[in-house]
Design an enzyme around this catalytic site. Structure first.
Site, PDB file in Angstrom:
ATOM      1  N   GLU A 153       9.722  -2.090  14.232  1.00 55.10           N
ATOM      2  CA  GLU A 153      10.655  -1.949  13.615  1.00 55.10           C
ATOM      3  C   GLU A 153      11.889  -2.432  14.648  1.00 55.10           C
ATOM      4  O   GLU A 153      13.710  -1.772  13.768  1.00 55.10           O
ATOM      5  CB  GLU A 153      10.681  -0.518  12.994  1.00 55.10           C
ATOM      6  CG  GLU A 153       8.985  -0.375  11.573  1.00 55.10           C
ATOM      7  CD  GLU A 153       8.141  -0.355  12.212  1.00 55.10           C
ATOM      8  OE1 GLU A 153       7.175   0.216  11.370  1.00 55.10           O
ATOM      9  OE2 GLU A 153       8.038  -1.183  13.419  1.00 55.10           O
TER      10      GLU A 153
ATOM     11  N   ASP B  46       0.262  -1.092  -0.312  1.00 52.09           N
ATOM     12  CA  ASP B  46       0.141   0.265  -0.212  1.00 52.09           C
ATOM     13  C   ASP B  46       0.831   1.222  -0.222  1.00 52.09           C
ATOM     14  O   ASP B  46       0.510   2.322   0.518  1.00 52.09           O
ATOM     15  CB  ASP B  46      -0.799  -0.377   1.923  1.00 52.09           C
ATOM     16  CG  ASP B  46      -0.184  -0.273   2.584  1.00 52.09           C
ATOM     17  OD1 ASP B  46       1.192  -0.238   2.441  1.00 52.09           O
ATOM     18  OD2 ASP B  46      -0.596   0.046   3.362  1.00 52.09           O
TER      19      ASP B  46
END
Length: 309
Positions: A259, A173
């Site tokens: 992350e 996306d």
């Protein structure tokens, strides 16, 4: 008198025709090219022929590090549209290998057909997300990214070094500038850059001073060790191979911390390599396709043909 002039004209006529023919032949010949002395140059007064110059040296494509793009994907109305946009970008990037991982117990027919016609090197994997991890607020695509990492390590464990390459996580996306791939290809260990339209702000980025990352410009939890989006970093293949246990964690990982949890296993903030003009250019955007409105689907009769969307 007239007969005398006429006889002389007849005598001269053949010679005039011969002269005309000779002149016509000479004028039709192509001129010879001018000779250039062997020592021609600035000192000889004669210009060098452009054909004598060696062609500019281009880096052969085979010498470029391969970019490995891991893309998790799942079934939804916009899935094919998202993957089509991403493939159109990837086809323009030299030496890119796409690792497409479905969140499914088996490969879907839609994605299988799409990969077959994508026109670029692609590995199609699948692994389902356990039901207990599909609750709102929990990290997504963990199993799919780890499957891509496992495939990459298995592929390269028997190949001789050196194996130049770069890995990054390309969600379906996002929108990517081609310049981003030029930037990440020179990654030595872990490189970073800004990401647009994320964190409730126009962009987020690493703050750089004197070529080093010293902080984070972000709209959410600036206290994270690596306050960065998944689309904002790339990792050298050698780093991935030298840290075989570095994966995305489920246990003990808080929402929005994937992350940081991953990067803590392979690098430090001080070692990060700023790209994109010291992290001042946005080359990737977290655009996200608008949720489609299919409210009228159940209200009308179905089409007589089946069309894949």
């Amino acid at each position: 008198m007239k007969s005398l002039l006429f006889s002389r004209f007849l005598l001269l006529l053949p010679w005039v025709l011969i002269v005309i023919i000779v002149l016509d032949i000479d004028s039709s010949r192509a001129p010879l090219p001018a000779r250039v002395p062997r020592g021609g140059g600035a000192g000889s007064g004669q210009p060098r022929s452009s054909a004598a110059r060696p062609p500019p040296q281009r880096r052969p494509e085979a010498a470029l590090p391969t970019i490995y793009a891991i893309t998790p994907t799942y079934s939804r109305p916009v899935q094919k549209a998202e993957l089509t946009r991403l493939a159109n970008t990837f086809r323009q990037v030299a030496r890119l290998h796409w690792i497409l991982v479905e969140d499914a117990a088996a490969r879907s027919e839609l994605v299988t057909r799409f990969v077959a016609g994508a026109g670029l090197p692609c590995t199609h994997l699948h692994v389902p997300t356990p039901r207990r991890y599909k609750r709102p607020g929990l990290p997504r695509a963990t199993e799919q990214r780890n499957a891509g990492l496992a495939w990459l390590r298995q592929r390269h464990q028997h190949l001789p070094p050196p194996q130049p390459g770069v890995l990054f996580f390309a969600d379906d996306d996002n929108t990517y500038s081609l310049e981003l791939f030029q930037e990440m290809r020179t990654t030595r260990k872990v490189s970073v850059w800004p990401v647009g339209l994320v964190g409730g702000r126009r962009y987020e980025r690493p703050v750089v001073e004197n070529g080093k990352v010293v902080g984070w410009y972000t709209g959410w939890r600036a206290d994270r060790p690596f306050a960065i989006d998944m689309a904002g970093f790339a990792v050298s293949l050698q780093v991935i191979l030298s840290h075989p246990k570095a994966v995305f964690k489920r246990r003990g990982s808080q929402p929005g911390m994937q992350e940081s949890d991953f990067l803590k296993q392979i690098t430090t903030v001080e070692e990060l390599e700023p790209k994109a003009n010291n992290c001042t250019k946005v080359l990737v955007w977290h655009t996200r396709t608008e949720k489609v409105n299919l409210a009228n689907e159940p209200k009308y009769h179905l089409d007589t043909v089946t069309i894949e969307v």
